[in-house]
Design a protein around this motif. Structure first.
Motif, PDB file in Angstrom:
ATOM      1  N   ASN A  98       0.787  -1.292   0.035  1.00  0.00           N
ATOM      2  CA  ASN A  98       0.029   0.230  -0.549  1.00  0.00           C
ATOM      3  C   ASN A  98       1.217   1.261   0.187  1.00  0.00           C
ATOM      4  O   ASN A  98       0.695   1.991   1.023  1.00  0.00           O
ATOM      5  N   PRO A  99       1.699   1.073  -1.074  1.00  0.00           N
ATOM      6  CA  PRO A  99       2.702   2.922  -1.001  1.00  0.00           C
ATOM      7  C   PRO A  99       2.098   3.869  -1.035  1.00  0.00           C
ATOM      8  O   PRO A  99       2.141   5.464  -0.224  1.00  0.00           O
ATOM      9  N   ASN A 100       0.710   4.474  -1.589  1.00  0.00           N
ATOM     10  CA  ASN A 100       0.117   5.699  -1.826  1.00  0.00           C
ATOM     11  C   ASN A 100      -0.753   5.896  -0.473  1.00  0.00           C
ATOM     12  O   ASN A 100      -1.552   7.055  -0.837  1.00  0.00           O
ATOM     13  N   VAL A 101      -1.150   4.915   0.849  1.00  0.00           N
ATOM     14  CA  VAL A 101      -1.921   5.472   1.482  1.00  0.00           C
ATOM     15  C   VAL A 101      -1.269   6.612   2.309  1.00  0.00           C
ATOM     16  O   VAL A 101      -0.154   6.460   2.866  1.00  0.00           O
ATOM     17  N   PRO A 102      -2.073   8.022   2.024  1.00  0.00           N
ATOM     18  CA  PRO A 102      -1.917   9.022   2.666  1.00  0.00           C
ATOM     19  C   PRO A 102      -2.300   9.443   4.104  1.00  0.00           C
ATOM     20  O   PRO A 102      -3.569   7.929   4.780  1.00  0.00           O
ATOM     21  N   LEU A 103      -1.705  10.131   4.651  1.00  0.00           N
ATOM     22  CA  LEU A 103      -1.732  10.002   6.694  1.00  0.00           C
ATOM     23  C   LEU A 103      -3.241  10.465   6.504  1.00  0.00           C
ATOM     24  O   LEU A 103      -4.424  10.517   7.561  1.00  0.00           O
ATOM     25  N   THR A 104      -3.846  11.219   5.726  1.00  0.00           N
ATOM     26  CA  THR A 104      -5.336  11.810   5.778  1.00  0.00           C
ATOM     27  C   THR A 104      -6.759  10.824   6.229  1.00  0.00           C
ATOM     28  O   THR A 104      -7.598  10.595   6.839  1.00  0.00           O
ATOM     29  N   ASN A 105      -6.292   9.726   5.240  1.00  0.00           N
ATOM     30  CA  ASN A 105      -6.745   8.331   5.360  1.00  0.00           C
ATOM     31  C   ASN A 105      -7.089   7.561   7.284  1.00  0.00           C
ATOM     32  O   ASN A 105      -8.071   6.998   7.392  1.00  0.00           O
ATOM     33  N   ILE A 106      -5.827   7.694   7.760  1.00  0.00           N
ATOM     34  CA  ILE A 106      -6.015   7.388   9.118  1.00  0.00           C
ATOM     35  C   ILE A 106      -6.595   8.727  10.104  1.00  0.00           C
ATOM     36  O   ILE A 106      -5.744   9.057  10.551  1.00  0.00           O
ATOM     37  N   SER A 107      -7.839   8.839  10.149  1.00  0.00           N
ATOM     38  CA  SER A 107      -8.466  10.593  11.202  1.00  0.00           C
ATOM     39  C   SER A 107      -7.800  10.831  12.075  1.00  0.00           C
ATOM     40  O   SER A 107      -7.240  11.556  12.331  1.00  0.00           O
ATOM     41  N   ASP A 108      -7.748   9.509  12.447  1.00  0.00           N
ATOM     42  CA  ASP A 108      -7.261  10.096  14.368  1.00  0.00           C
ATOM     43  C   ASP A 108      -6.262   9.810  14.479  1.00  0.00           C
ATOM     44  O   ASP A 108      -5.511  10.208  15.681  1.00  0.00           O
ATOM     45  N   VAL A 109      -5.170   9.910  13.056  1.00  0.00           N
ATOM     46  CA  VAL A 109      -3.390   9.937  13.591  1.00  0.00           C
ATOM     47  C   VAL A 109      -3.295  11.278  12.421  1.00  0.00           C
ATOM     48  O   VAL A 109      -2.727  12.063  12.938  1.00  0.00           O
ATOM     49  N   ALA A 110      -4.026  11.558  11.926  1.00  0.00           N
ATOM     50  CA  ALA A 110      -4.146  12.809  10.744  1.00  0.00           C
ATOM     51  C   ALA A 110      -3.659  14.077  11.552  1.00  0.00           C
ATOM     52  O   ALA A 110      -3.835  15.515  11.175  1.00  0.00           O
ATOM     53  N   ASN A 111      -4.723  13.997  12.635  1.00  0.00           N
ATOM     54  CA  ASN A 111      -4.853  15.763  13.393  1.00  0.00           C
ATOM     55  C   ASN A 111      -3.483  16.144  14.039  1.00  0.00           C
ATOM     56  O   ASN A 111      -3.747  17.214  14.306  1.00  0.00           O
ATOM     57  N   GLY A 112      -2.862  15.470  13.998  1.00  0.00           N
ATOM     58  CA  GLY A 112      -1.892  15.958  14.291  1.00  0.00           C
ATOM     59  C   GLY A 112      -0.905  15.660  15.920  1.00  0.00           C
ATOM     60  O   GLY A 112      -0.616  16.691  16.445  1.00  0.00           O
ATOM     61  N   ASN A 113      -2.118  15.036  16.589  1.00  0.00           N
ATOM     62  CA  ASN A 113      -1.536  15.108  18.025  1.00  0.00           C
ATOM     63  C   ASN A 113      -1.976  13.703  18.402  1.00  0.00           C
ATOM     64  O   ASN A 113      -1.661  13.198  19.730  1.00  0.00           O
ATOM     65  N   SER A 114      -0.544  12.914  17.500  1.00  0.00           N
ATOM     66  CA  SER A 114      -0.805  11.806  17.267  1.00  0.00           C
ATOM     67  C   SER A 114       1.005  11.444  17.583  1.00  0.00           C
ATOM     68  O   SER A 114       1.647  11.737  16.302  1.00  0.00           O
TER      69      SER A 114
END
Length: 173
Positions: A102-118
């Motif tokens: 899955n080389p193209n999975v964007p961070l935005t797909n992982i919403s609870d990580v993409a919010n910048g608080n992880s």
């Protein structure tokens, strides 16, 4: 001394697992038995630190001893959080030609990580890209939750066996 797949994992247990996974994938067979008077897990922690699997700036800078850097055994109910496990497992496979389904999975797909608080967002994303972690039905990782032994076993299985890695559907990329 028990299987207990629904029990939480300690950082000491993750260090042992990460060291053994790295050694296996790299073809190494280092001696990793405890030295006289040393805690049973410290040989594995040292291996992880030396291989870059476990990273800690305070240890790097000499501000703290490696054995004091974490609550390795989870005393007082402190177990490994999912982001801590992701950080170590994401660094286990150091082969140049590792399979990345899955080389193209964007961070935005992982919403609870993409919010910048992880913590360890990059490492969590690496596990998704490697097909090792896929999250819940919404692809969320729950980085600050504890992680169960069964979940770690599934991720280790995927790390060790390319045929068991999970390819995310193109709709999730």
């Amino acid at each position: 001394t028990k299987f207990a797949p629904e029990d939480n994992v300690t950082l000491a247990e993750i260090a042992v697992i990460a060291a053994k996974v790295n050694a296996n994938l790299s073809g190494n067979n280092p001696e990793m038995s405890a030295k006289n008077g040393e805690k049973w897990y410290m040989t594995y922690v040292k291996y992880c630190y030396e291989k870059g699997i476990y990273q800690n700036e305070d240890v790097d800078n000499g501000n703290m001893k490696l054995e004091d850097a974490e609550n390795w055994l989870g005393a007082y109910g402190r177990y490994a959080e999912r982001h801590e496990v992701a950080a170590m497992l994401s660094r286990c496979d150091q082969r140049q030609n590792k399979f990345i389904p899955n080389p193209n999975v964007p961070l935005t797909n992982i919403s609870d990580v993409a919010n910048g608080n992880s913590a360890h967002a990059d490492e969590i994303l690496t596990l998704y890209r490697m097909g090792v972690a896929v999250g819940d039905d919404n692809m969320d990782f729950h980085p600050y939750d504890y992680i169960k032994r069964a979940e770690v076993a599934a991720m280790v299985n995927r790390l060790m066996h390319d045929e068991n890695k999970i390819e995310l559907s193109k709709g999730n990329l």
